[in-house]
Design an enzyme around this catalytic site. Structure first.
Site, PDB file in Angstrom:
ATOM      1  N   GLU A   1     -11.051  -9.388   3.141  1.00 18.40           N
ATOM      2  CA  GLU A   1      -9.769  -9.060   3.764  1.00 18.40           C
ATOM      3  C   GLU A   1     -10.026  -8.880   5.250  1.00 18.40           C
ATOM      4  OE1 GLU A   1      -7.155  -6.310   1.822  1.00 18.40           O
ATOM      5  OE2 GLU A   1      -6.386  -5.575   3.740  1.00 18.40           O
TER       6      GLU A   1
ATOM      7  N   HIS B   1       0.920   6.210   1.927  1.00 17.64           N
ATOM      8  CA  HIS B   1       1.641   7.162   2.781  1.00 17.64           C
ATOM      9  C   HIS B   1       2.853   7.790   2.101  1.00 17.64           C
ATOM     10  CE1 HIS B   1      -1.319   6.729   5.725  1.00 17.64           C
ATOM     11  NE2 HIS B   1      -1.148   5.426   5.781  1.00 17.64           N
TER      12      HIS B   1
ATOM     13  N   ARG C   1      -9.359   8.119  -0.949  1.00 19.89           N
ATOM     14  CA  ARG C   1     -10.325   8.503   0.086  1.00 19.89           C
ATOM     15  C   ARG C   1     -11.220   9.623  -0.409  1.00 19.89           C
ATOM     16  NH1 ARG C   1      -8.910   6.521   5.432  1.00 19.89           N
ATOM     17  NH2 ARG C   1     -10.657   7.809   6.086  1.00 19.89           N
TER      18      ARG C   1
ATOM     19  N   GLY D   1       1.107  -1.408   4.360  1.00 18.53           N
ATOM     20  CA  GLY D   1       1.492  -0.080   3.902  1.00 18.53           C
ATOM     21  C   GLY D   1       2.316   0.713   4.884  1.00 18.53           C
ATOM     22  N   HIS D   2       1.661   1.211   5.933  1.00 20.42           N
ATOM     23  CA  HIS D   2       2.272   2.215   6.805  1.00 20.42           C
ATOM     24  C   HIS D   2       3.646   1.797   7.321  1.00 20.42           C
ATOM     25  CE1 HIS D   2       2.845   4.538  10.535  1.00 20.42           C
ATOM     26  NE2 HIS D   2       2.301   5.506   9.820  1.00 20.42           N
TER      27      HIS D   2
ATOM     28  N   HIS E   1      -5.623   3.610  -1.645  1.00 20.08           N
ATOM     29  CA  HIS E   1      -6.954   3.983  -1.141  1.00 20.08           C
ATOM     30  C   HIS E   1      -7.250   5.409  -1.575  1.00 20.08           C
ATOM     31  CE1 HIS E   1      -9.694   4.314   2.715  1.00 20.08           C
ATOM     32  NE2 HIS E   1     -10.348   4.545   1.601  1.00 20.08           N
TER      33      HIS E   1
ATOM     34  N   GLU F   1      -8.655   0.470  -2.887  1.00 20.05           N
ATOM     35  CA  GLU F   1      -9.499   0.500  -1.693  1.00 20.05           C
ATOM     36  C   GLU F   1     -10.462   1.669  -1.841  1.00 20.05           C
ATOM     37  OE1 GLU F   1      -6.160  -1.221   1.414  1.00 20.05           O
ATOM     38  OE2 GLU F   1      -6.966   0.797   1.701  1.00 20.05           O
TER      39      GLU F   1
ATOM     40  N   THR G   1     -17.835  -1.844  12.157  1.00 17.90           N
ATOM     41  CA  THR G   1     -18.178  -2.610  13.347  1.00 17.90           C
ATOM     42  C   THR G   1     -17.462  -1.934  14.510  1.00 17.90           C
ATOM     43  OG1 THR G   1     -16.247  -4.012  13.202  1.00 17.90           O
ATOM     44  CG2 THR G   1     -18.200  -4.756  12.031  1.00 17.90           C
ATOM     45  N   THR G   2     -17.733  -2.420  15.733  1.00 18.59           N
ATOM     46  CA  THR G   2     -17.061  -1.814  16.893  1.00 18.59           C
ATOM     47  C   THR G   2     -15.544  -1.926  16.751  1.00 18.59           C
ATOM     48  OG1 THR G   2     -17.572  -3.880  17.975  1.00 18.59           O
ATOM     49  CG2 THR G   2     -18.880  -1.982  18.614  1.00 18.59           C
TER      50      THR G   2
ATOM     51  N   HIS H   1      -3.610  -4.590   7.806  1.00 12.18           N
ATOM     52  CA  HIS H   1      -3.693  -3.434   8.713  1.00 12.18           C
ATOM     53  C   HIS H   1      -2.786  -3.661   9.920  1.00 12.18           C
ATOM     54  CE1 HIS H   1      -5.547   0.453   9.571  1.00 12.18           C
ATOM     55  NE2 HIS H   1      -5.097   0.189  10.791  1.00 12.18           N
TER      56      HIS H   1
ATOM     57  N   ASN I   1       0.858  -1.192   0.000  1.00 11.88           N
ATOM     58  CA  ASN I   1       0.000   0.000   0.000  1.00 11.88           C
ATOM     59  C   ASN I   1       0.896   1.244   0.000  1.00 11.88           C
ATOM     60  OD1 ASN I   1      -1.420   2.270   1.084  1.00 11.88           O
ATOM     61  ND2 ASN I   1      -3.069   0.905   1.686  1.00 11.88           N
TER      62      ASN I   1
ATOM     63  N   ARG J   1      -7.025  12.653   1.043  1.00 12.47           N
ATOM     64  CA  ARG J   1      -5.955  13.092   1.942  1.00 12.47           C
ATOM     65  C   ARG J   1      -4.590  12.537   1.551  1.00 12.47           C
ATOM     66  NH1 ARG J   1      -7.660   9.889   7.375  1.00 12.47           N
ATOM     67  NH2 ARG J   1      -9.570  10.977   6.903  1.00 12.47           N
TER      68      ARG J   1
ATOM     69  N   ARG K   1       3.915  18.833   1.470  1.00 14.65           N
ATOM     70  CA  ARG K   1       4.539  20.012   0.887  1.00 14.65           C
ATOM     71  C   ARG K   1       3.849  20.495  -0.387  1.00 14.65           C
ATOM     72  NH1 ARG K   1       9.804  21.548   2.718  1.00 14.65           N
ATOM     73  NH2 ARG K   1       9.475  21.575   4.946  1.00 14.65           N
TER      74      ARG K   1
HETATM   75  N1  PXP Z   1      -5.859  -3.205   4.044  1.00 17.69           N
HETATM   76  C1  PXP Z   1      -6.825  -2.262   4.089  1.00 17.69           C
HETATM   77  C2  PXP Z   1      -8.176  -2.595   3.586  1.00 17.69           C
HETATM   78  C3  PXP Z   1      -6.534  -0.965   4.551  1.00 17.69           C
HETATM   79  O1  PXP Z   1      -7.500  -0.037   4.575  1.00 17.69           O
HETATM   80  C4  PXP Z   1      -5.216  -0.668   4.985  1.00 17.69           C
HETATM   81  C5  PXP Z   1      -4.890   0.686   5.481  1.00 17.69           C
HETATM   82  O2  PXP Z   1      -5.076   1.619   4.481  1.00 17.69           O
HETATM   83  C6  PXP Z   1      -4.247  -1.672   4.893  1.00 17.69           C
HETATM   84  C7  PXP Z   1      -4.605  -2.938   4.439  1.00 17.69           C
HETATM   85  C8  PXP Z   1      -2.827  -1.429   5.257  1.00 17.69           C
HETATM   86  O3  PXP Z   1      -2.685  -1.114   6.603  1.00 17.69           O
HETATM   87  P1  PXP Z   1      -1.312  -0.552   7.099  1.00 17.69           P
HETATM   88  O4  PXP Z   1      -1.069   0.734   6.408  1.00 17.69           O
HETATM   89  O5  PXP Z   1      -1.509  -0.425   8.582  1.00 17.69           O
HETATM   90  O6  PXP Z   1      -0.263  -1.582   6.757  1.00 17.69           O
END
Ligand code: PXP
Length: 242
Positions: A154, A13, A48, A215-216, A46, A73, A103-104, A193, A10, A52, A21
């Site tokens: 997923e 970021h 959004r 991703g992150h 993604h 996404e 969900t919660t 995630h 992903n 963003r 910038r």
């Molecule tokens: N899968 C989905 C559906 C997501 O929304 C995200 C976050 O954008 C990720 C995977 C990746 O998560 P992370 O950036 O924490 O690795």
């Protein structure tokens, strides 16, 4: 070399840093190309509603530049559906953006939304886009995915990633069971995630899971070791766990 567990990188970021910038560096499309050369099997982005990080022109450039599959996404909105149908990425993962869609725990509340998601899944599928639902590893959500005829789910690994000790082990068991239940019903399970070098192995070892989207952590780690090394190391940890 890639194993039988696919890695989707992903690149959102990279765009977050660029947008800080307002210029065009670092370019998420360049990052996607480096990730592809470093062991990624697919790229995830993604778009959004508030743009963003990834923007519309990034999506257009990704579609033109990539030779590996793009997983878009998207929220279940008419605007995103129109964009997905126009660009026709390989896959589309429906994610929650507003609190009431979750969900919660944080995944898409497919079970609580009645038939709302049906036209999104049906129209994407009719356009040959592989639909995935980003859900909690919860049998109720899997039942909703079966009802909606989503070919992929997923599992949200955020809870697993943020817990430790016995609580993490319990959450892992929930993911293991959910992956088996999905497969038994003909649905391909993915996960993602919050995955890192430290926590990826037990998830990668779940035999039914076909793809991880990360991703992150990978983009953050690239600050220290470069994107090629960051993706390459994740790829190696996944393959080793398998
Ligand atoms: N899968 C989905 C559906 C997501 O929304 C995200 C976050 O954008 C990720 C995977 C990746 O998560 P992370 O950036 O924490 O690795």
């Amino acid at each position: 070399m890639t194993g039988d567990l696919r890695l989707g990188v992903n690149i959102d970021h990279v765009a977050t840093i660029r947008n800080a910038r307002g210029g065009d560096h670092p370019d998420p499309v360049n990052a996607a190309l480096v990730a592809a050369q470093s062991g990624a099997d697919g790229i995830t982005a993604h778009l959004r509603e508030d743009r963003r990080h990834i923007r519309d022109d990034d999506l257009e450039r990704l579609m033109a530049a990539l030779t590996i599959p793009l997983n878009l996404e998207m929220a279940a909105t008419e605007e995103m559906l129109e964009i997905a149908l126009r660009h026709r990425p390989h896959a589309a993962c429906i994610v929650p953006e507003r609190r009431e869609e979750r969900t919660t725990e944080g995944g898409l509340d497919a079970a609580g939304q009645g038939n709302f998601l049906t036209p999104f899944v049906d129209k994407l599928t009719a356009a040959n886009i592989r639909v995935s639902l980003f859900i909690e590893p919860d049998p109720r959500q899997i039942e909703a995915a079966i009802r909606l005829k989503a070919p992929v789910v997923e599992f949200h690994t955020g809870r697993y990633a943020h817990l430790d000790g016995e609580a993490r082990a319990n959450e892992l068991r929930r993911i293991v069971d959910a992956a088996a239940l999905a497969r038994k019903n003909g649905i391909e399970p993915h996960a993602g995630h919050g995955l890192t070098f430290e926590n990826v192995a037990p998830i990668a070892a779940i035999p039914q899971i076909a793809e991880l989207n990360i991703g992150h952590f990978l983009i953050g780690e690239a600050i220290f070791c470069g994107l090629e090394a960051s993706v390459g190391k994740m790829r190696a940890l996944m393959d080793h766990a398998r």
